[in-house]
Scaffold this motif. Structure first.
Motif, PDB file in Angstrom:
ATOM      1  N   GLY A 125       0.775  -1.228   0.000  1.00 51.64           N
ATOM      2  CA  GLY A 125       0.000   0.000   0.000  1.00 51.64           C
ATOM      3  C   GLY A 125       0.804   1.274   0.000  1.00 51.64           C
ATOM      4  O   GLY A 125       0.236   2.358  -0.192  1.00 51.64           O
TER       5      GLY A 125
ATOM      6  N   ASP B 221      -5.246   2.620  -1.174  1.00 56.33           N
ATOM      7  CA  ASP B 221      -6.096   1.631  -1.833  1.00 56.33           C
ATOM      8  C   ASP B 221      -6.360   2.078  -3.265  1.00 56.33           C
ATOM      9  O   ASP B 221      -6.349   3.279  -3.575  1.00 56.33           O
ATOM     10  CB  ASP B 221      -7.437   1.471  -1.110  1.00 56.33           C
ATOM     11  CG  ASP B 221      -7.278   0.873   0.273  1.00 56.33           C
ATOM     12  OD1 ASP B 221      -6.361   0.043   0.441  1.00 56.33           O
ATOM     13  OD2 ASP B 221      -8.050   1.233   1.175  1.00 56.33           O
TER      14      ASP B 221
ATOM     15  N   VAL C  92      -5.823  -3.092  -1.853  1.00 56.74           N
ATOM     16  CA  VAL C  92      -4.686  -2.266  -1.476  1.00 56.74           C
ATOM     17  C   VAL C  92      -3.728  -2.147  -2.662  1.00 56.74           C
ATOM     18  O   VAL C  92      -3.625  -3.059  -3.502  1.00 56.74           O
ATOM     19  CB  VAL C  92      -3.977  -2.882  -0.237  1.00 56.74           C
ATOM     20  CG1 VAL C  92      -3.302  -4.195  -0.600  1.00 56.74           C
ATOM     21  CG2 VAL C  92      -2.963  -1.916   0.354  1.00 56.74           C
TER      22      VAL C  92
END
Length: 849
Positions: free
Chosen positions: A234, A282, A336
């Motif tokens: 992420g 995300d 993610v």
């Protein structure tokens, strides 16, 4: 006259070598030619080629101890323009006479040609490596750096030049490493909580370990490992520059105290620079443009839709089924951010073969209230829907004196709007062969024409969902193909029909699978009565036995059996009741039975219904990777499905008791193969390569032998180069037949490849191998593999090759000598035919393995 010509050539070559053999003729008077490097580390001379690669100067390339490339370079004139002018003005009226005879322009072109030839000689040669003090010092520093990066921080290196009166010198490097540094403790100073949390999860996988010797490569690997982990967890803004280390080695008794330092993210604006903690992102949206072109970048979309949360857009109308596109995209809305998803998407889109290499960009989602959302923008540019390839070829071989061939392939992309590819191909060839039967033949007397159709789907076609077993990142494919062929190039007027259905996928970049559910081949021979015209060795065997048996030939003048009626009747009588009372030995009858069985096998129609699975592991990263290995394992089974089906249907049974399907005795066998290749890069100019192959096909059930088209042969440019194709084996039989084949094969090859002059390469090779019959209908012990003792029948060839590397392919000329010939009597097999009279000259394209 021929001997005189050879002597002239020999004298010329000798004079050339004597003229250019003074290796130091281009070395300045006060300089030395480098002939050898020696590296002494802590009192011991080392041979590690990787350490020698650190040196800035290395001796000229040598082949068999001789610097041929240097001699070639020295053959060229140092200043060809001045040399030409000196020659031109050596005689007062030479220039005037040549100008009058050739014209000024032609004389100028003659001078340019002379200069060009000398420059070309210099280019293909290699300039002398003259010892340079600056490069010696650079080499010394690189040696120190090499060992300091590996923990010997106090390394000291020096060099000395040992020259002689012939202007040749050896350079000796002395390296004193002193005591190495050991990693004593490891700490972490990480500012962002999310980064620290991820770091703690995997710190046990660190390349940096307490108690081990310091190695800078471990620190570089650790930076890459952490960056890869963070960017796949992420942290979209993270890159390698954020990971640094602090090391304390002051008064630590050769111990290194290491601290990870990972600060917060730095943000630069036009007005200021500030930091803030890293955060996880995300992927909120995935937007796909299916027909992007730079010229349309500012145009409005004419079509759009939402499919499984993917947004698809097009400028000129959506021409693809949405699922065909989204199945190739690993970036998933709502997941993610992971950098690996972008890499997988690049590969999977490229594997579709309907788009150019895609553009994938991320941008912040302006509608995300928390500011940690991303939009993935994927720009796809379609390849041309239609593509036509046309190839022509000319060739010669032991079977074909001369041949011309063509092949054309017409490809249609995105046939059913699901990224499918349809390939329609046609091929044809005409050739001239001495093996054809007609004595009044035309020049082009053999031919082969055919066509194929193949349809490839970018997914697994199966009634059940296979995504969990073979996920989309493995680039699964289904290929359905069919083809027909019509041949008269072996005199039997053969027709072929092929049908195939197989799956392909790649679990990793180095491993791939190919599962063939159905591979059907039907072979029909229309002119079987022509067998003995084509296979002349078989005819000679039968005819010689007929002569020795006292047979009364119908044609008393030629004393040759008529084809096909007379020879067919002779075999029936000899192997039956022998009504004429001819005299045969047991060996005669055994040989006639073998020929008769071989004729039946090679002229019978074949129906093969097989399934197979192939696994390949190839560690080669690209075409420039010269150290790699490749494994190929294959298992094939044929006839089981037809055996079950014909037994249930109670189909016709042939005279030999075998079942028929569609009026043909089908083949039943199991076949397995293992193939291994390994290459080692010795240095930048040399590679050592080895190859091993083992294959066996065992008939059972409805078959007592393997179909000719599925059997093995030995010899040729890519196999055992001391024998021509089909000319080796089986076993110690001595290649009695025109086309020698069997159902068991072993092959081993080793080759040392080296550079001669630029793109001109050389090779020394040793090949070993043979074929045998095993567990089939062949009863002649000379043909059979009966035990490990038969490994003594491995044929060995050795020789040399010359190759020219054109970049996109290599043209290869290899000369193979029979080193161990198993066809000769025991005790008389080694080096009995090791001469040019018995040598085999091979021409090939690209390397044999």
């Amino acid at each position: 006259m021929k001997q005189l010509h050879s002597k002239i050539v020999l004298i010329f070559v000798t004079a050339l070598l004597l003229y250019s053999c003074n290796a130091v003729k281009r070395v300045p008077q006060d300089k030395y030619l480098l002939i050898e490097n020696e590296i002494n580390v802590d009192g011991e001379v080392i041979k590690d080629t990787y350490i020698y690669d650190q040196l800035s100067q290395r001796p000229n390339t040598r082949v068999l101890g001789i610097p041929f490339s240097l001699h070639i370079y020295n053959f060229a004139k140092k200043d060809p323009d001045s040399t030409f002018q000196d020659w031109l003005k050596k005689k007062p009226k030479r220039e005037e006479r040549l100008t009058r005879k050739l014209s000024e322009k032609q004389l100028y072109e003659l001078e340019q040609s002379y200069i060009g030839i000398n420059n070309w000689i210099k280019k293909i040669g290699e300039a002398p490596v003259v010892i340079d003090d600056a490069k010696l010092e650079k080499s010394r520093r690189r040696l120190e750096r090499y060992y300091r990066r590996r923990g010997w921080f106090n390394t000291q290196a020096s060099f000395s030049v040992n020259g002689d009166s012939s202007q040749r010198a050896k350079v000796s490097y002395k390296v004193v490493r002193n005591q190495p540094y050991i990693i004593d403790s490891i700490k972490a100073q990480i500012s962002s909580p999310v980064v620290d949390s991820l770091f703690q999860l995997t710190k046990q996988q660190s390349f940096i370990v307490e108690g081990e010797q310091y190695n800078a490569e471990n620190f570089e690997n650790e930076i890459d490992r952490l960056t890869l982990q963070f960017r796949n967890s992420g942290l979209y803004d993270f890159d390698t520059e954020y990971v640094t280390f602090e090391g304390d080695t002051v008064e630590t008794d050769h111990k290194a105290l290491i601290t990870y330092v990972i600060p917060d993210r730095t943000i630069t604006t036009p007005d200021s620079t500030y930091t803030e903690p890293f955060k996880s992102y995300d992927v909120n949206k995935v937007r796909i443009v299916t027909d992007y072109r730079y010229a349309l970048r500012n145009s409005q979309f004419s079509d759009s839709l939402n499919f499984d949360d993917f947004e698809l857009y097009s400028f000129e109308g959506l021409d693809y089924k949405p699922k065909a596109i989204t199945d190739a995209i690993s970036i998933t809305p709502g997941e993610v951010f992971r950098d690996v998803d972008r890499s997988l998407t690049y590969n999977q889109i490229s594997d579709l073969n309907v788009f150019r290499y895609p553009t994938i960009e991320y941008s912040p989602d302006p509608d995300d209230p928390e500011g940690n959302g991303l939009i993935a923008n994927i720009l796809l540019t379609p390849l041309k829907k239609y593509n036509l390839d046309l190839n022509f070829d000319a060739s010669t071989s032991t079977v074909q004196e001369f041949g011309v061939a063509f092949r054309t392939t017409f490809s249609i992309r995105n046939v059913f709007k699901g990224a499918e590819t349809l390939e329609l191909s046609a091929r044809g060839s005409l050739g001239s062969s001495q093996d054809a039967a007609d004595a009044d033949r035309s020049f082009f007397n053999i031919s082969d024409v055919g066509g194929n159709a193949a349809l490839q789907f970018p997914r697994i076609l199966f009634p059940l969902n296979t995504d969990r077993i073979i996920p989309k990142y493995m680039s699964p494919k289904t290929r359905i193909s069919t083809g027909v062929g019509f041949q008269n190039n072996i005199g039997l007027d053969r027709q072929n029909l092929n049908l195939a259905f197989n799956y392909q996928w790649k679990p990793t970049p180095t491993k791939s699978w190919n599962l063939s559910l159905a591979d059907i081949q039907y072979v029909r021979n229309l002119n079987t009565s022509n067998f003995f015209n084509v296979y002349r060795s078989s005819f000679d065997i039968v005819n010689d036995i007929a002569t020795s048996s006292g047979y009364m030939f119908e044609d008393t003048e030629s004393e040759a059996l008529g084809i096909p009626e007379e020879i067919d009747q002779f075999l029936i009588d000899a192997l039956g009741d022998n009504p004429d009372g001819l005299t045969f030995t047991d060996d005669n009858l055994e040989e006639l039975a073998s020929v008769d069985e071989r004729r039946d096998r090679l002229s019978e129609d074949n129906l093969i219904f097989s399934s197979s699975v192939t696994w390949i592991r190839d560690s080669r990263e690209d075409t420039y990777d010269l150290s790699f290995s490749r494994w190929r394992l294959k298992l094939e089974s044929a006839g089981n499905f037809l055996s079950l089906l014909t037994n249930l249907a109670d189909t016709d049974i042939a005279e030999d008791g075998n079942r028929k399907a569609l009026g043909v005795e089908f083949s039943q066998y199991v076949k397995t193969e293992i193939d291994f290749i390994r290459h080692w890069e010795i240095n930048q100019n040399a590679v050592f390569a080895v190859h091993g192959f083992g294959g066996i096909a065992i008939p059972y059930g409805n078959s007592n032998s393997i179909p000719f088209i599925r059997s093995y042969f030995a010899g040729g440019a890519n196999d055992n180069r001391g024998w021509r194709p089909f000319d080796l084996g089986p076993g110690s039989s001595g290649s009695r037949l025109d086309f020698n084949e069997a159902n068991f094969k072993l092959a081993f090859n080793a080759e040392y490849r080296f550079t001669l002059l630029g793109a001109l390469k050389g090779a020394l090779f040793v090949d070993a191998g043979n074929i045998w019959n095993v567990l089939d209908s062949q009863e002649d012990e000379a043909f059979r593999f009966s035990g490990l003792s038969d490994l003594g029948e491995l044929a060995v060839a050795s020789g040399f090759g010359i190759r020219y590397d054109f970049g996109f392919f290599v043209l290869r000329f290899d000369t193979g000598f029979k080193t161990h010939n198993p066809a000769r009597p025991l005790g008389d097999r080694w080096f009995k035919e090791y001469n040019f009279a018995n040598a085999v000259f091979n021409i090939g394209v690209n390397y044999p393995f």
